[in-house]
Write a protein that holds these residues in place. Sequence first.
Motif, short mmCIF file in Angstrom:
data_model
loop_
_atom_site.label_atom_id
_atom_site.label_comp_id
_atom_site.label_asym_id
_atom_site.label_seq_id
_atom_site.Cartn_x
_atom_site.Cartn_y
_atom_site.Cartn_z
N ILE A 66 0.60 3.60 -2.96
CA ILE A 66 -0.46 4.60 -3.06
C ILE A 66 0.00 5.92 -2.44
N ASP A 67 0.73 5.84 -1.33
CA ASP A 67 1.29 7.06 -0.74
C ASP A 67 2.26 7.73 -1.70
N LEU A 102 -10.48 8.04 -1.99
CA LEU A 102 -9.95 6.69 -1.80
C LEU A 102 -10.21 6.16 -0.39
N THR A 157 0.80 -1.22 0.00
CA THR A 157 0.00 0.00 0.00
C THR A 157 0.83 1.27 0.00
N ALA A 176 -7.27 11.63 -1.83
CA ALA A 176 -7.17 10.73 -0.68
C ALA A 176 -8.55 10.48 -0.06
N LEU A 197 -8.97 7.15 2.42
CA LEU A 197 -7.76 7.05 3.22
C LEU A 197 -7.90 7.93 4.44
N TYR A 198 -7.56 7.37 5.62
CA TYR A 198 -7.67 8.13 6.86
C TYR A 198 -6.78 9.37 6.81
N HIS A 199 -5.56 9.18 6.36
CA HIS A 199 -4.68 10.31 6.13
C HIS A 199 -3.60 9.88 5.15
N ARG A 200 -3.06 10.86 4.45
CA ARG A 200 -1.98 10.56 3.52
C ARG A 200 -0.68 10.53 4.30
N ARG A 201 0.01 9.41 4.23
CA ARG A 201 1.25 9.26 4.98
C ARG A 201 2.38 10.00 4.26
#
Length: 317
Positions: free
Chosen positions: A157-158, A180, A154, A177, A182-186
């Motif tokens: 994706i980041d 998608l 994964t 994000a 996503l909780y947060h973008r790393r």
Amino acid sequence: MRKVGFLIYPGYQPMGIAVTAPFEIANLQAARPIYDVRMVSMHGGLVRTSLGFEIMTEPIATGHYDLIVVGASLEEPSAELIELIRATPSFCRRIAATCHGAFVLAEAGLLDGRRATTHWDRAADLRAGYPTVKVDEDRIFISDGPIWTSAGMTAGIDLALALIEQDLGVEATRNVARRLLLYHRRSGGQSQFSALLELEGSSDRIQVVLNYARANLTKRLSVGELADIANLSPRQFSRVFQSETGQTPAKAIERLRLEEARRLLEDSNHPLDVVARMTGFGDRDRMRRALTRTFGKSSRVMPRQPHRDAVTESEPV
């Protein structure tokens, strides 16, 4: 329109296809398509994946690409493929590799003298096989000039979101994000290892405590409060907690606080005082000392070197 080629070769692991999703969402959000995403291979046609199904590709052309993404494969790349990768800087603005795809870039010489990452379980192999590559396995992704590499699965994706941010800006990337889920973008500096994910209890009562702690990091959690949630005495709770997680309650909760603090410092513009309050450290100095003790004085998230301190088991956690 920016042409993006996903390079498919025999044994390609299908997880790499997921990295196309952020580019698709970016196109859907824009008034006009921004990315022309193509599945490409040496000669075109069907290419067999590691799961046995085949992906239809078109021959990679030497016309200009904005980005070529090399994914992971369970098979060794051919000499012909390596020669192609070696030539990509002449017709491609940016080159990225996800997971074990970093080995393909390294074999082609594109990582010589550059910083790079890969999946943690192959980092030692990358370092040993290609000593001129500056391998950092404790990163989600790394960009070194026009060459980008990411950790496994994964993390690709980041990496894609970071590339889109470079093209379209922060707000557009946040919208991608969100689409998608996503909780947060790393950020790239985030560790591949997550205490928030790895820390688990084998019993329901300890898992309930961990879930409560994760949701209440702003509070000054005490062993007594956590023991009450588990319906145990403080002494019983401490013994059961350490037996199931391998850590004392104080150390485990501090590590959850540290990981959340590190994420906020990397991914937000909150001042240190605000991050300290949001993660339950109370004040910035205590947080800085804990970050230094855990991540070292060279920690990327720290704006200046803090002093060391000790945390005792008697303190609130």
